[in-house]
Design a protein around this motif. Structure first.
Motif, short mmCIF file in Angstrom:
data_model
loop_
_atom_site.label_atom_id
_atom_site.label_comp_id
_atom_site.label_asym_id
_atom_site.label_seq_id
_atom_site.Cartn_x
_atom_site.Cartn_y
_atom_site.Cartn_z
N UNK A 37 33.85 57.17 42.32
CA UNK A 37 33.77 56.93 43.76
C UNK A 37 35.18 56.99 44.34
N UNK A 38 35.72 58.20 44.45
CA UNK A 38 37.08 58.38 44.93
C UNK A 38 37.08 59.16 46.24
N UNK A 39 38.20 59.09 46.97
CA UNK A 39 38.33 59.78 48.24
C UNK A 39 38.19 61.28 48.01
N UNK A 62 38.03 60.05 61.02
CA UNK A 62 39.36 59.45 61.14
C UNK A 62 39.73 58.72 59.85
N UNK A 63 41.02 58.76 59.53
CA UNK A 63 41.50 58.06 58.34
C UNK A 63 41.47 56.56 58.59
N UNK A 64 41.00 55.83 57.58
CA UNK A 64 41.03 54.36 57.62
C UNK A 64 42.06 53.88 56.62
N UNK A 65 42.54 52.62 56.76
CA UNK A 65 43.46 52.09 55.75
C UNK A 65 42.88 52.15 54.34
N UNK A 66 41.56 51.97 54.22
CA UNK A 66 40.92 52.02 52.90
C UNK A 66 40.96 53.44 52.31
N UNK A 67 40.78 54.47 53.16
CA UNK A 67 40.86 55.84 52.68
C UNK A 67 42.26 56.17 52.17
N UNK A 68 43.27 55.73 52.92
CA UNK A 68 44.66 55.96 52.49
C UNK A 68 44.90 55.25 51.16
N UNK A 69 44.47 53.98 51.08
CA UNK A 69 44.63 53.21 49.85
C UNK A 69 43.89 53.89 48.70
N UNK A 70 42.68 54.37 48.97
CA UNK A 70 41.89 55.02 47.93
C UNK A 70 42.54 56.30 47.43
N UNK A 99 42.44 44.82 55.36
CA UNK A 99 41.78 45.72 54.42
C UNK A 99 40.46 45.11 53.94
N UNK A 100 39.48 45.97 53.68
CA UNK A 100 38.21 45.50 53.16
C UNK A 100 38.40 44.93 51.75
N UNK A 101 37.60 43.94 51.42
CA UNK A 101 37.61 43.43 50.06
C UNK A 101 36.95 44.45 49.13
N UNK A 102 37.11 44.24 47.83
CA UNK A 102 36.50 45.17 46.88
C UNK A 102 34.99 45.25 47.07
N UNK A 103 34.34 44.10 47.24
CA UNK A 103 32.88 44.08 47.39
C UNK A 103 32.46 44.77 48.67
N UNK A 104 33.24 44.64 49.73
CA UNK A 104 32.93 45.32 50.99
C UNK A 104 33.03 46.83 50.83
N UNK A 105 33.99 47.28 50.02
CA UNK A 105 34.12 48.71 49.76
C UNK A 105 32.93 49.20 48.94
N UNK A 106 32.52 48.42 47.93
CA UNK A 106 31.36 48.80 47.12
C UNK A 106 30.11 48.88 47.98
N UNK A 107 29.95 47.90 48.87
CA UNK A 107 28.73 47.84 49.69
C UNK A 107 28.71 48.86 50.82
N UNK A 108 29.87 49.05 51.46
CA UNK A 108 29.88 49.88 52.67
C UNK A 108 30.78 51.09 52.64
N UNK A 109 31.46 51.33 51.51
CA UNK A 109 32.34 52.49 51.43
C UNK A 109 33.68 52.25 52.10
N UNK A 110 34.47 53.30 52.14
CA UNK A 110 35.83 53.22 52.67
C UNK A 110 35.93 53.68 54.11
N UNK A 111 34.80 54.03 54.73
CA UNK A 111 34.84 54.47 56.12
C UNK A 111 35.20 55.94 56.22
#
Length: 250
Positions: A120-122, A57-65, A40-52
Motif C-alpha cells: 500500500x504505497x503511493x 492534490x498532494x496531502x502531507x500523508x502522500x508526501x510522507x508516504x 498528520x493522520x495516525x497509522x490507523x486513520x491511514x489504514x482505514x481511510x488512505x492517504x488522501x
C-alpha cells in the motif's frame, strides 16, 4: 468534538458528509494541541481511510508516504525488483525517516514502513516495486502523450521559430539514443510527411496526420516522464525535458 462536528455538518446547507468533516476537524484539533506533527493522520486513520489525494492534490500523508518508501531512495537489487530510477538520495531518505521518528514516534514510523512494504504505497497499482502493469503503462503513456501535445501547442503559439530550433538541437544532441535517431531519420526520408511537419502550426494541428504529430512531439520534447501518481493534473504528474529550454514569459 465528534458530536459537535456531526451536528454542525448536518446544519450546513447543503449538509456536509459527517465522516469526512470529522476526519478533517480531528486533524485540525490535534494540530492545535500538538503542532504541525499532530496534523498528520495516525497509522490507523491511514489504514482505514488512505492517504488522501482523491481530489488530485498532494496531502502531507502522500508526501510522507513517498518519502518513507525505500524504493524512492535506492535501486532495489534486481533479485528483488525490476530496475528503476530513485527519486531522492539515500541521505534525504534517512533524514526524512529520522524526522518522522522524532515527530511521530518509532512505532508509528515502523508500522507505516511495513504497511508500505506490503504494497500500500503511493502510486501503487497492484504490481511489485519497479514493475509495470501493462494496462496502466499504456494509460500512462497515452496521458503523457496527450499532455505533451498540449504543451507543444502552447509553446508553438508563444514561439513561432521553436520547431526549427528544436530540430537543430535534436541533430546536435550526441546523447540521443541510436535507435530513436535512426527512426527519426527514416521518417525524415518521407517527403510528404516532412511537408506536413514543416508547415504545422497550432491552427493546422488538427489537419495533419498523427505521424506528423509524433514527429513534432519528438523534435520538441527530449523526455517526458511521470513524477506523480494517477489523478494529479498533468503539470504535477509529468515532467518534460525540452530540447530547447523554455524561457520565462515576459
Amino acid at each position: 468534538m465528534r458530536d459537535i462536528v456531526v451536528v454542525l455538518a448536518g446544519l450546513c446547507s447543503p449538509p456536509r458528509d459527517e465522516k469526512s468533516e470529522t476526519t478533517r476537524v480531528q486533524l485540525l484539533w490535534r494540530a492545535v494541541s500538538e503542532g504541525e506533527s499532530g496534523a498528520l493522520k495516525s497509522f490507523q486513520e491511514i489504514v482505514n481511510g488512505g492517504m488522501g489525494g482523491e481530489d488530485g492534490k498532494w496531502t502531507p500523508e502522500l508526501v510522507m508516504g513517498m518519502l518513507i518508501n525505500p524504493v524512492s531512495a535506492i535501486e532495489i537489487h534486481p533479485s528483488l525488483a525490476a530496475p528503476h530510477e530513485p527519486l531522492i538520495t539515500e541521505d534525504q531518505w534517512v533524514h526524512a525517516m529520522r524526522r518522522l521518528i522524532e515527530e511521530q514516534g518509532a512505532e508509528h514510523t515502523l508500522r507505516l514502513l511495513l504497511h508500505t512494504l506490503k504494497g500500500d504505497y503511493v502510486g501503487a497499482g497492484g504490481v511489485p516495486y519497479g514493475y509495470r502493469n501493462p494496462d496502466l503503462e499504456e494509460l500512462e503513456a497515452q496521458a503523457a502523450y496527450q499532455y505533451g501535445c498540449q504543451e507543444v501547442l502552447r509553446r508553438l503559439r508563444r514561439e513561432p521559430n521553436l520547431l526549427a530550433q528544436s530540430i537543430r538541437a535534436m541533430r546536435a544532441d550526441e546523447s540521443m539514443d541510436r535507435k530513436d535517431r535512426a527512426e527519426m531519420l527514416e521518417n525524415e526520408s518521407d517527403p510528404s510527411l516532412m511537408r506536413e511537419v514543416m508547415v504545422v502550426t497550432p491552427d493546422t494541428w488538427g489537419e495533419v496526420s498523427e505521424e506528423a504529430h509524433h514527429m513534432v512531439f519528438g523534435y520538441l520534447i527530449k523526455e517526458i516522464r511521470p513524477v506523480g501518481p494517477f489523478g494529479l493534473p498533468g503539470a504535477e504528474r509529468f515532467r518534460i525535458t525540452w530540447r530547447v529550454p523554455e524561457s520565462p514569459p515576459a
